[in-house]
Design an enzyme around this catalytic site. Structure first.
Site, PDB file in Angstrom:
ATOM      1  CB  ALA A 159      -0.922   0.000   1.210  1.00 37.03           C
ATOM      2  CB  THR A 160       3.503   2.498   2.088  1.00 36.18           C
ATOM      3  OG1 THR A 160       4.372   1.378   2.215  1.00 36.18           O
ATOM      4  CG2 THR A 160       2.511   2.545   3.199  1.00 36.18           C
ATOM      5  CD  GLN A 161       6.656  -1.692  -1.458  1.00 39.14           C
ATOM      6  OE1 GLN A 161       6.923  -2.155  -2.555  1.00 39.14           O
ATOM      7  NE2 GLN A 161       7.262  -2.094  -0.374  1.00 39.14           N
ATOM      8  CG  ASP A 177       6.880   1.083   4.733  1.00 40.35           C
ATOM      9  OD1 ASP A 177       6.203   1.575   3.802  1.00 40.35           O
ATOM     10  OD2 ASP A 177       6.534   1.104   5.921  1.00 40.35           O
TER      11      ASP A 177
END
Lengths: 271, 294
Positions: free
Chosen positions: A32-34, A147
Site C-alpha cells: 500500500a505504501t509503495q 517501505d
C-alpha cells in the site's frame, strides 16, 4: 443464493461467473505504501549571500486531478531551517509530525533565548545540516525496509559554521547538495535557469536576497507554464540568520501565455 | 511533627485509624525541606521561579536547570527531592507526547495536570512504591486562537474546528500545583518548598484573582516573582542561591506562546530590584526599631 458475508456486495456468481477473489488474498508483502497517491510536484531552492530561498506551489494532485489547492509544502523547523517536500503528501504529514516531535525534544535541551548575543545556529541547536543528515538516515532506513517514504526533500538553513546550507534527500536516501536544487519536474525546468545565475558556490555567494527571490519567482512561473501538475499559487520561504520568513499565499503575476501559440503537437489541434 | 505513626507509617497502602496516610505526610515533609518554587498566573502569561540552593562551590553557575520544558507551551518547577522531580518531568513529557500522538494537538494544561495528579496519586496506593517527595507547579499557556492540527497540510475549514461557543474565550494562562498525595488544584499563584509561608503571604498581596482576572502583566510578574524568591529566602539556613525563572506568554507576547527562560537582562534587572526592595525593607525595620527605642 449465497448468503455468506464474504459474498455481500459482490456480483452474483450465477449471473457474472465466479468472482475473481485473487486480489483479496495476496500473500506478498504489504504494497500500500509503495506508490504515491496524493502528490506534490517540484520544490526549488537557491542559495544567496546570507541565506537560502525556497519555493513550492500549493497543489496536491490525485493522479492528474488537481485535488487540493491550499497544501503547504514548506515547513519551518525550529525557526532556523526550512524543509520542502515533494512527492507523497501523507508521507509528508508523517514526517512533519515526526519533525514536530524532534523540535519539542530540542526545546527540552536548549533554550535559544537565554542570551541575546547567541544566534540559534551557534547555540548548539539542531541546524539544517544536522537535520538533513538525520532525514537522510531516516529515508535510507525506510527504503531498506522496503517501505520508503515517497518524498524528495530539500533542507535549507545554516550549517554549524553558520554558512548557508542547502541539500536534498530522496526516497532512496540519496543525498545531494548544490548552490541551487530542484526536485521533480523542477530538476529539468528550473534547475538550468537557476544555474545560469549561480553555477557555483562563489556565484551564489554574490547573489543578493532580492536577486535570489526574483530568480526563484521566475522559475515558479516557468514551472507553471510547463508542468501540468502545478498551480499558480505558491509558497516562498527565505531563511536568513535572523530566522525564517514564510509566505504561503503567493500568486504568480505577469503571466504571458503568448508562447503557447507556437506550440504544436499536443491535444486536438487540427492544423 | 505530627503525631507519631505508631506502626501505621510503615507501608503506603495502610490508613491509620484516624484516617491518615503517614507515608504521604512524610513525603510532604521532604517537600518542605526543598528550595522554594513559585508560580504566578498573570494577565498575559505565567511565570515560574525557583530558589536553587547552591550546595557546592564546585557546581557550575547557571548549569543544572531546575525548571523543565514539557511541551512547547508547558513548564514544570518542583520543590523536594530532585531525582523524584526528574522522574516526574520524564513522565509529564511522555504524557504530552502521547496526547499529541492521539489528538495531533498540544495537551491543554488542565489535562496535563489531571494526568500528572493521577500519576502521583497512584504512588500512594501500593506497598511496593513510596509517594513522590515533591510538590510540582505546572504552568502553561493554551492557545487562544484556532491552532492548526499537527501535520495539517491545508488551511482547514474557514469556520475552524467547531464546537466553540461564540463570545466565550478559550485557552489562556493556567497554573496548577500537584502535591505528594496526588491532590491538584488550579491556582492564581502557587508556592511550595521551605519558604512557602512567606511566599504565599507575598502572593496574596498581589492582584491575581478577582472577577476581572489578574491585572498584573508578565513583566511585573517576573519582577514580583524575583522579589518573592528573595523575600522568602532564609539567609540563616542557606547562604548561596541562584534564581531560575521561566515564563510563558500568548502568541502575541514576548515568548510567542512558548515556555522559555526569562532573558538574562530582564532576570538581572528583576534581581537588582528584588535586592533593592529587601534593603529598603530592612532600612524601614531599622528605623522602626530606632523609634521604639526612643
Amino acid at each position: 443464493m449465497d448468503h455468506r458475508p464474504q459474498a455481500w456486495g459482490r456480483p452474483r456468481d450465477d449471473v457474472y461467473g465466479a468472482y475473481d477473489a485473487s486480489y483479496l488474498h495476496t500473500n506478498g508483502p504489504k504494497t500500500a505504501t509503495q506508490s504515491p497517491i496524493v502528490t506534490g510536484t517540484s520544490v526549488i531552492a537557491l542559495k544567496f549571500k546570507d541565506g537560502v530561498v525556497m519555493a513550492a506551489d500549493n497543489l496536491a494532485s490525485y493522479g492528474s486531478l488537481a485535488r487540493f489547492t491550499d497544501v503547504k509544502r514548506l515547513r519551518p523547523f525550529l525557526s532556523t531551517s526550512v524543509v520542502g517536500f515533494g512527492g507523497d503528501v501523507s508521507d509528508m504529514q508523517f514526517l512533519d509530525r515526526h519533525l514536530t516531535e524532534l523540535a519539542i525534544d530540542e526545546a527540552y535541551e536548549h533554550d535559544n533565548t537565554s542570551s541575546s548575543s547567541e544566534t540559534p545556529a551557534t547555540a548548539g541547536q539542531l541546524n539544517a545540516a544536522n537535520l538533513h543528515k538525520y532525514l537522510s538516515k531516516l529515508m535510507y532506513r525506510r527504503r531498506n525496509s522496503f517501505d520508503p517514504l515517497w518524498n524528495q526533500i530539500l533542507v535549507a538553513g545554516f550549517d554549524s559554521s553558520s554558512t548557508p546550507f542547502l541539500a536534498s534527500v530522496d526516497l532512496r536516501g540519496t543525498t545531494f547538495t548544490s548552490p541551487s536544487l530542484a526536485s521533480g519536474f523542477g530538476a529539468m525546468l528550473a534547475q538550468p535557469i537557476m544555474r545560469r545565475h549561480a553555477a557555483t558556490e562563489e556565484d551564489a555567494a554574490k547573489l543578493t536576497r532580492d536577486e535570489a527571490v526574483a530568480i526563484v519567482r521566475e522559475c515558479m512561473k516557468v514551472l507553471f507554464y510547463r508542468d501540468a501538475r502545478s498551480l499558480d499559487k505558491y509558497s516562498i520561504a527565505v531563511v536568513t540568520r535572523d530566522g525564517v520568513e514564510l509566505s504561503e499565499e503567493e500568486q504568480l503575476e505577469k503571466q504571458s501565455w503568448a508562447f503557447a501559440e507556437r506550440i504544436r503537437g499536443y491535444g486536438t489541434q487540427t492544423v | 511533627m505530627t503525631s507519631i505513626g505508631t506502626g501505621y507509617d510503615l507501608a503506603n497502602s495502610i490508613f491509620s485509624p484516624d484516617g491518615r496516610n503517614f507515608q504521604v505526610e512524610y513525603a510532604v515533609k521532604a517537600v518542605e525541606n526543598g528550595g522554594t518554587s513559585i508560580g504566578i498566573r498573570c494577565k498575559d502569561g505565567v511565570v515560574l521561579a525557583v530558589e536553587k540552593v547552591v550546595t557546592s562551590k564546585l557546581l557550575k553557575a547557571g548549569a543544572n536547570k531546575r525548571i523543565a520544558t514539557i511541551d512547547r507551551h508547558l513548564g514544570i518547577v518542583y520543590s523536594g527531592m530532585i531525582p523524584d522531580g526528574r522522574h516526574f518531568i520524564d513522565r509529564a513529557r511522555d504524557e504530552a507526547r502521547a496526547w499529541r500522538d492521539t489528538f495531533k494537538t498540544p495537551i491543554p494544561t488542565a489535562d496535563l495536570a489531571s494526568r500528572m495528579g493521577g500519576y502521583m496519586q497512584a504512588y500512594t496506593l501500593y506497598q511496593s512504591v513510596r509517594p513522590f517527595g515533591i510538590t510540582a507547579i505546572i504552568g502553561g499557556f493554551d492557545s487562544t486562537s484556532e491552532a492548526p492540527v499537527d501535520g495539517e497540510v491545508g488551511a482547514g475549514p474557514s469556520c475552524g474546528a467547531g464546537g466553540k461557543v461564540p463570545g466565550k474565550t478559550y485557552g489562556g494562562p493556567f497554573l496548577y500545583m500537584v502535591e505528594p498525595s496526588g491532590l491538584y488544584w488550579g491556582y492564581y499563584g502557587a508556592a511550595t518548598g521551605k519558604g512557602r509561608q512567606a511566599a504565599k503571604a507575598e502572593l496574596e498581596k498581589l492582584d491575581l484573582g478577582g472577577p476581572a482576572g489578574p491585572s498584573l502583566t508578565l513583566e511585573q510578574a517576573v519582577k514580583e516573582a524575583a522579589r518573592i524568591i528573595y523575600v522568602s529566602h532564609d539567609d540563616s539556613k542557606d547562604k548561596e542561591f541562584e534564581l531560575e525563572m521561566t515564563w510563558i506568554s500568548g502568541a502575541d507576547g514576548p515568548t510567542k506562546g512558548l515556555h522559555r527562560e526569562v532573558p538574562k537582562e530582564l532576570r538581572e534587572e528583576a534581581e537588582r530590584l528584588a535586592k533593592k526592595a529587601l534593603e529598603d525593607d530592612e532600612d524601614d525595620e531599622d528605623e522602626e526599631e530606632e523609634k521604639m527605642e526612643e
